[in-house]
Design a protein around this motif. Sequence first.
Motif, PDB file in Angstrom:
ATOM      1  N   THR A   5      87.434 -42.799  63.976  1.00 49.83           N
ATOM      2  CA  THR A   5      87.214 -41.397  63.682  1.00 49.83           C
ATOM      3  C   THR A   5      87.173 -40.618  64.985  1.00 49.83           C
ATOM      4  O   THR A   5      86.401 -40.973  65.882  1.00 49.83           O
ATOM      5  CB  THR A   5      85.884 -41.210  62.926  1.00 49.83           C
ATOM      6  OG1 THR A   5      85.893 -42.072  61.805  1.00 49.83           O
ATOM      7  CG2 THR A   5      85.688 -39.786  62.499  1.00 49.83           C
ATOM      8  N   PRO A  15      77.888 -33.254  60.265  1.00 46.59           N
ATOM      9  CA  PRO A  15      77.370 -34.542  60.759  1.00 46.59           C
ATOM     10  C   PRO A  15      78.516 -35.510  61.014  1.00 46.59           C
ATOM     11  O   PRO A  15      79.566 -35.426  60.376  1.00 46.59           O
ATOM     12  CB  PRO A  15      76.475 -35.037  59.612  1.00 46.59           C
ATOM     13  CG  PRO A  15      76.945 -34.302  58.403  1.00 46.59           C
ATOM     14  CD  PRO A  15      77.532 -33.002  58.884  1.00 46.59           C
ATOM     15  N   PRO A  16      78.333 -36.427  61.967  1.00 47.52           N
ATOM     16  CA  PRO A  16      79.398 -37.406  62.239  1.00 47.52           C
ATOM     17  C   PRO A  16      79.602 -38.319  61.035  1.00 47.52           C
ATOM     18  O   PRO A  16      78.727 -38.491  60.206  1.00 47.52           O
ATOM     19  CB  PRO A  16      78.879 -38.179  63.445  1.00 47.52           C
ATOM     20  CG  PRO A  16      77.432 -37.883  63.532  1.00 47.52           C
ATOM     21  CD  PRO A  16      77.168 -36.606  62.803  1.00 47.52           C
ATOM     22  N   ASP A  17      80.794 -38.892  60.965  1.00 51.75           N
ATOM     23  CA  ASP A  17      81.144 -39.779  59.854  1.00 51.75           C
ATOM     24  C   ASP A  17      80.526 -41.150  60.106  1.00 51.75           C
ATOM     25  O   ASP A  17      81.164 -42.039  60.647  1.00 51.75           O
ATOM     26  CB  ASP A  17      82.671 -39.877  59.742  1.00 51.75           C
ATOM     27  CG  ASP A  17      83.112 -40.808  58.625  1.00 51.75           C
ATOM     28  OD1 ASP A  17      82.307 -41.073  57.706  1.00 51.75           O
ATOM     29  OD2 ASP A  17      84.264 -41.276  58.680  1.00 51.75           O
ATOM     30  N   ARG A  18      79.262 -41.327  59.725  1.00 51.53           N
ATOM     31  CA  ARG A  18      78.543 -42.578  59.963  1.00 51.53           C
ATOM     32  C   ARG A  18      79.145 -43.725  59.162  1.00 51.53           C
ATOM     33  O   ARG A  18      79.208 -44.839  59.638  1.00 51.53           O
ATOM     34  CB  ARG A  18      77.058 -42.435  59.615  1.00 51.53           C
ATOM     35  CG  ARG A  18      76.346 -41.409  60.437  1.00 51.53           C
ATOM     36  CD  ARG A  18      76.108 -41.948  61.826  1.00 51.53           C
ATOM     37  NE  ARG A  18      75.365 -40.947  62.588  1.00 51.53           N
ATOM     38  CZ  ARG A  18      75.527 -40.728  63.855  1.00 51.53           C
ATOM     39  NH1 ARG A  18      76.395 -41.429  64.528  1.00 51.53           N
ATOM     40  NH2 ARG A  18      74.844 -39.811  64.469  1.00 51.53           N
ATOM     41  N   LEU A  19      79.576 -43.458  57.939  1.00 53.66           N
ATOM     42  CA  LEU A  19      80.165 -44.500  57.118  1.00 53.66           C
ATOM     43  C   LEU A  19      81.438 -45.036  57.777  1.00 53.66           C
ATOM     44  O   LEU A  19      81.665 -46.238  57.826  1.00 53.66           O
ATOM     45  CB  LEU A  19      80.461 -43.975  55.717  1.00 53.66           C
ATOM     46  CG  LEU A  19      80.897 -44.988  54.681  1.00 53.66           C
ATOM     47  CD1 LEU A  19      79.852 -46.086  54.529  1.00 53.66           C
ATOM     48  CD2 LEU A  19      81.148 -44.321  53.350  1.00 53.66           C
ATOM     49  N   GLU A  21      82.057 -44.995  60.991  1.00 56.10           N
ATOM     50  CA  GLU A  21      81.640 -45.739  62.180  1.00 56.10           C
ATOM     51  C   GLU A  21      81.203 -47.155  61.808  1.00 56.10           C
ATOM     52  O   GLU A  21      81.538 -48.118  62.490  1.00 56.10           O
ATOM     53  CB  GLU A  21      80.497 -45.017  62.884  1.00 56.10           C
ATOM     54  CG  GLU A  21      80.908 -43.717  63.550  1.00 56.10           C
ATOM     55  CD  GLU A  21      79.723 -42.980  64.141  1.00 56.10           C
ATOM     56  OE1 GLU A  21      78.639 -43.578  64.271  1.00 56.10           O
ATOM     57  OE2 GLU A  21      79.887 -41.800  64.483  1.00 56.10           O
ATOM     58  N   VAL A  22      80.447 -47.276  60.715  1.00 51.94           N
ATOM     59  CA  VAL A  22      79.987 -48.591  60.269  1.00 51.94           C
ATOM     60  C   VAL A  22      81.182 -49.443  59.847  1.00 51.94           C
ATOM     61  O   VAL A  22      81.261 -50.627  60.178  1.00 51.94           O
ATOM     62  CB  VAL A  22      78.967 -48.448  59.122  1.00 51.94           C
ATOM     63  CG1 VAL A  22      78.661 -49.798  58.489  1.00 51.94           C
ATOM     64  CG2 VAL A  22      77.690 -47.795  59.620  1.00 51.94           C
TER      65      VAL A  22
END
Length: 134
Positions: A5, A15-19, A21-22
């Motif tokens: 991303t 908000p950052p795309d945490r999903l 990133e994981v």
Amino acid sequence: MTAPTPPAPPGDDRPPDRLGEVADAAARAFRLLPAVPHDSPSRPARRISTDPDTVERDLMRLVLTLVELLRQLMERQALHRVDTGDLTEEEEERLGATLMILHDRMAGLCAQYGLSMSDLNLDLGPLGTLLPPD
């Protein structure tokens, strides 16, 4: 495989795309794990060896490992809630007492099955250990 991303442009308040990133981290981790051992490509993957004499202890080790992981996650969440002021003083006291009792019961169960708390920290190979170091 998904592309990483890109960082948000300056001034973007989303908000950052945490999903994402994981998912990227998981994809990188699984690329590190060989499907077949490198030393013997013709040899089948290792099988679980079970010993009838230790199966109960091994099963308890696995169950207690999962319970300890959940206990540590709950403890971190509780500390976060205390730090943010979400709890009343009475709720903080009750939560602290409950977590201490749970820790004592975990230690008792470990002793009952001849395990130490460090035995519950499974080594995940290139990913490191399951539980953070104390």
